[in-house]
Design a protein around this motif. Structure first.
Motif, PDB file in Angstrom:
ATOM      1  N   MET A  68      61.497  15.866  52.023  1.00 49.00           N
ATOM      2  CA  MET A  68      62.892  15.733  51.596  1.00 49.00           C
ATOM      3  C   MET A  68      63.648  17.047  51.803  1.00 49.00           C
ATOM      4  SD  MET A  68      63.334  12.593  50.825  1.00 49.00           S
ATOM      5  CE  MET A  68      64.962  12.657  50.057  1.00 49.00           C
ATOM      6  N   ASN A  69      63.014  18.183  51.503  1.00 51.41           N
ATOM      7  CA  ASN A  69      63.667  19.482  51.719  1.00 51.41           C
ATOM      8  C   ASN A  69      63.973  19.705  53.192  1.00 51.41           C
ATOM      9  OD1 ASN A  69      63.724  20.160  49.016  1.00 51.41           O
ATOM     10  ND2 ASN A  69      61.775  21.254  49.087  1.00 51.41           N
ATOM     11  N   ILE A  70      63.077  19.286  54.067  1.00 54.33           N
ATOM     12  CA  ILE A  70      63.318  19.407  55.509  1.00 54.33           C
ATOM     13  C   ILE A  70      64.524  18.557  55.904  1.00 54.33           C
ATOM     14  CG2 ILE A  70      62.395  18.797  57.786  1.00 54.33           C
ATOM     15  CD1 ILE A  70      59.592  19.660  56.603  1.00 54.33           C
ATOM     16  N   GLU A 108      58.134  10.350  56.828  1.00 52.46           N
ATOM     17  CA  GLU A 108      57.892   9.259  55.893  1.00 52.46           C
ATOM     18  C   GLU A 108      56.408   8.910  55.732  1.00 52.46           C
ATOM     19  OE1 GLU A 108      60.236   5.786  53.967  1.00 52.46           O
ATOM     20  OE2 GLU A 108      60.867   6.381  55.955  1.00 52.46           O
ATOM     21  N   ILE A 109      55.558   9.432  56.568  1.00 49.74           N
ATOM     22  CA  ILE A 109      54.127   9.153  56.437  1.00 49.74           C
ATOM     23  C   ILE A 109      53.679   9.605  55.049  1.00 49.74           C
ATOM     24  CG2 ILE A 109      51.808   9.753  57.282  1.00 49.74           C
ATOM     25  CD1 ILE A 109      53.093  10.091  60.067  1.00 49.74           C
ATOM     26  N   SER A 110      52.990   8.744  54.354  1.00 45.79           N
ATOM     27  CA  SER A 110      52.519   8.989  52.979  1.00 45.79           C
ATOM     28  C   SER A 110      53.669   9.094  51.985  1.00 45.79           C
ATOM     29  CB  SER A 110      51.658  10.259  52.893  1.00 45.79           C
ATOM     30  OG  SER A 110      50.544  10.146  53.726  1.00 45.79           O
ATOM     31  N   GLY A 111      54.828   8.635  52.339  1.00 49.03           N
ATOM     32  CA  GLY A 111      55.962   8.677  51.429  1.00 49.03           C
ATOM     33  C   GLY A 111      56.729   9.973  51.550  1.00 49.03           C
ATOM     34  N   PRO A 112      57.974   9.965  51.115  1.00 54.46           N
ATOM     35  CA  PRO A 112      58.827  11.154  51.240  1.00 54.46           C
ATOM     36  C   PRO A 112      58.440  12.239  50.233  1.00 54.46           C
ATOM     37  CG  PRO A 112      60.037   9.376  50.194  1.00 54.46           C
ATOM     38  CD  PRO A 112      58.690   8.825  50.570  1.00 54.46           C
ATOM     39  N   ILE A 162      66.675   9.926  54.020  1.00 53.11           N
ATOM     40  CA  ILE A 162      67.109  10.597  52.791  1.00 53.11           C
ATOM     41  C   ILE A 162      67.437   9.570  51.716  1.00 53.11           C
ATOM     42  CG2 ILE A 162      68.968  11.987  51.766  1.00 53.11           C
ATOM     43  CD1 ILE A 162      69.009  13.582  54.440  1.00 53.11           C
ATOM     44  N   MET A 163      68.138   8.541  52.082  1.00 49.50           N
ATOM     45  CA  MET A 163      68.507   7.514  51.099  1.00 49.50           C
ATOM     46  C   MET A 163      67.269   6.791  50.556  1.00 49.50           C
ATOM     47  SD  MET A 163      71.615   8.055  50.719  1.00 49.50           S
ATOM     48  CE  MET A 163      71.953   6.723  49.595  1.00 49.50           C
ATOM     49  N   ARG A 164      66.306   6.468  51.414  1.00 55.31           N
ATOM     50  CA  ARG A 164      65.073   5.828  50.944  1.00 55.31           C
ATOM     51  C   ARG A 164      64.305   6.756  50.006  1.00 55.31           C
ATOM     52  NH1 ARG A 164      64.959   4.459  56.284  1.00 55.31           N
ATOM     53  NH2 ARG A 164      63.287   5.933  56.758  1.00 55.31           N
ATOM     54  N   GLY A 165      64.264   8.041  50.342  1.00 57.88           N
ATOM     55  CA  GLY A 165      63.583   9.017  49.486  1.00 57.88           C
ATOM     56  C   GLY A 165      64.247   9.135  48.126  1.00 57.88           C
ATOM     57  N   ARG A 166      65.565   9.137  48.109  1.00 56.95           N
ATOM     58  CA  ARG A 166      66.294   9.218  46.836  1.00 56.95           C
ATOM     59  C   ARG A 166      66.068   7.962  46.007  1.00 56.95           C
ATOM     60  NH1 ARG A 166      72.235  11.524  47.709  1.00 56.95           N
ATOM     61  NH2 ARG A 166      72.154  11.204  45.471  1.00 56.95           N
TER      62      ARG A 166
END
Length: 137
Positions: A102-104, A93-97, A123-127
């Motif tokens: 996200m692929n990882i 999450e450093i510097s945003g997803p 994953i949910m925060r990234g989405r």
């Protein structure tokens, strides 16, 4: 501990500002032939990912290396413990997803029989962030 050859690789790539296909091949077939050995190696590679431009092959290899380390080289094999999930989601999450982060996360979700909720939250925060970005555009 960070392997000396990996440290030299990271220093060299950081100096040029770009990971080339040749660099990716060298990393995969020579420097990390046996895979990632420690959390510090994961953290160092993810920091490099955030700092430089990279050839398309970089994301695939980085994802495979991190997924193999988390899912198959850590106990219990095939599952991601709460401790590992919390640590990895924090590092991702450093510097945003980013797309590679996200692929990882998705790669781990696909490979593991059990994934702790901390990684699912990432994953949910990234989405959610991706949806908000699309709405703002």
């Amino acid at each position: 501990m960070l392997n000396d050859r990996l440290r030299d690789f990271i220093d060299s790539v950081a100096e040029t500002g770009r990971v080339s296909d040749a660099d990716v091949t060298k990393l995969q077939e020579d420097i990390l032939k046996g895979g990632i050995a420690s959390r510090i190696e994961v953290e160092s590679l993810l920091a490099l990912d955030r700092a430089v431009e990279a050839a398309e092959s970089w994301g695939r290899v980085l994802t495979k290396l991190v997924v193999d380390f988390i899912v198959w080289n850590r106990a219990p094999q095939g599952a991601v413990s709460g401790d590992d999930a919390l640590w990895l989601s924090t590092v991702l999450e450093i510097s945003g997803p980013s797309p590679n982060a996200m692929n990882i996360a998705y790669g781990i979700l696909d490979a593991a029989g059990h994934v702790d909720v901390a990684l699912l939250d990432f994953i949910m925060r990234g989405r959610q962030q991706a949806r908000l970005s699309q709405m703002a555009a």
